[in-house]
Design a protein around this motif. Sequence first.
Motif, PDB file in Angstrom:
ATOM      1  N   HIS A  26       0.835  -1.207   0.000  1.00 56.84           N
ATOM      2  CA  HIS A  26       0.000   0.000   0.000  1.00 56.84           C
ATOM      3  C   HIS A  26       0.864   1.248   0.000  1.00 56.84           C
ATOM      4  O   HIS A  26       0.629   2.168  -0.773  1.00 56.84           O
ATOM      5  N   HIS A  29       2.556   1.611  -3.396  1.00 56.42           N
ATOM      6  CA  HIS A  29       1.651   2.008  -4.466  1.00 56.42           C
ATOM      7  C   HIS A  29       0.989   3.355  -4.210  1.00 56.42           C
ATOM      8  O   HIS A  29       0.513   3.984  -5.139  1.00 56.42           O
ATOM      9  N   HIS A  30       0.946   3.755  -2.963  1.00 54.66           N
ATOM     10  CA  HIS A  30       0.330   5.038  -2.644  1.00 54.66           C
ATOM     11  C   HIS A  30       1.045   6.163  -3.371  1.00 54.66           C
ATOM     12  O   HIS A  30       0.417   7.115  -3.818  1.00 54.66           O
ATOM     13  N   GLU A  33       0.054   6.360  -7.323  1.00 46.79           N
ATOM     14  CA  GLU A  33      -1.367   6.352  -7.653  1.00 46.79           C
ATOM     15  C   GLU A  33      -1.639   6.909  -9.039  1.00 46.79           C
ATOM     16  O   GLU A  33      -2.503   6.430  -9.739  1.00 46.79           O
ATOM     17  N   GLN A  36      -1.978   4.525 -12.503  1.00 54.32           N
ATOM     18  CA  GLN A  36      -2.284   3.134 -12.206  1.00 54.32           C
ATOM     19  C   GLN A  36      -3.331   2.617 -13.191  1.00 54.32           C
ATOM     20  O   GLN A  36      -4.242   3.343 -13.578  1.00 54.32           O
ATOM     21  N   ILE A  38      -6.452  -0.035 -14.187  1.00 57.80           N
ATOM     22  CA  ILE A  38      -7.621  -0.516 -13.451  1.00 57.80           C
ATOM     23  C   ILE A  38      -7.318  -1.854 -12.775  1.00 57.80           C
ATOM     24  O   ILE A  38      -7.797  -2.123 -11.680  1.00 57.80           O
ATOM     25  N   GLU A  40      -4.468  -2.751 -11.487  1.00 57.36           N
ATOM     26  CA  GLU A  40      -3.698  -2.463 -10.275  1.00 57.36           C
ATOM     27  C   GLU A  40      -4.607  -1.962  -9.161  1.00 57.36           C
ATOM     28  O   GLU A  40      -4.477  -2.373  -8.010  1.00 57.36           O
ATOM     29  N   VAL A  41      -5.530  -1.087  -9.517  1.00 55.81           N
ATOM     30  CA  VAL A  41      -6.463  -0.548  -8.518  1.00 55.81           C
ATOM     31  C   VAL A  41      -7.352  -1.670  -7.983  1.00 55.81           C
ATOM     32  O   VAL A  41      -7.560  -1.791  -6.771  1.00 55.81           O
ATOM     33  N   GLU A  44      -5.334  -3.915  -5.670  1.00 56.12           N
ATOM     34  CA  GLU A  44      -5.152  -3.297  -4.358  1.00 56.12           C
ATOM     35  C   GLU A  44      -6.445  -3.364  -3.557  1.00 56.12           C
ATOM     36  O   GLU A  44      -6.437  -3.649  -2.358  1.00 56.12           O
ATOM     37  N   LEU A  45      -7.562  -3.134  -4.215  1.00 55.81           N
ATOM     38  CA  LEU A  45      -8.863  -3.229  -3.555  1.00 55.81           C
ATOM     39  C   LEU A  45      -9.102  -4.639  -3.034  1.00 55.81           C
ATOM     40  O   LEU A  45      -9.547  -4.832  -1.903  1.00 55.81           O
TER      41      LEU A  45
END
Length: 104
Positions: A26, A29-30, A33, A36, A38, A40-41, A44-45
Amino acid sequence: MKLRIDKLPKTDEDLEEIQQEIESEHHHHHHEEEGQSIEEVLGELYVRLQSLESKSKELEDSSETCKEEISRIYKILGKMLIALTTKDENEKIKNLKDILSTLE
């Protein structure tokens, strides 16, 4: 974001290891951001939802333990009340022994 979960968590140490991995990903990757994809998002989700699910399970287990301990306390209080109010010496001894066995 690459998901790397080698094993199902079985102990608190396993959960902590996974949580640390998630947090390090996190933080990494923060800072990235912007730009990124979709995938990757969504990855992470997914990892965060897994972490949330693990925390939820921990709370459920903890809650169940608390319920059991509260039940045990009420049983002890009931036996104490009987032991304190009965005039029969044998009944007092029986209830006090029951309390001792409940506390073991």
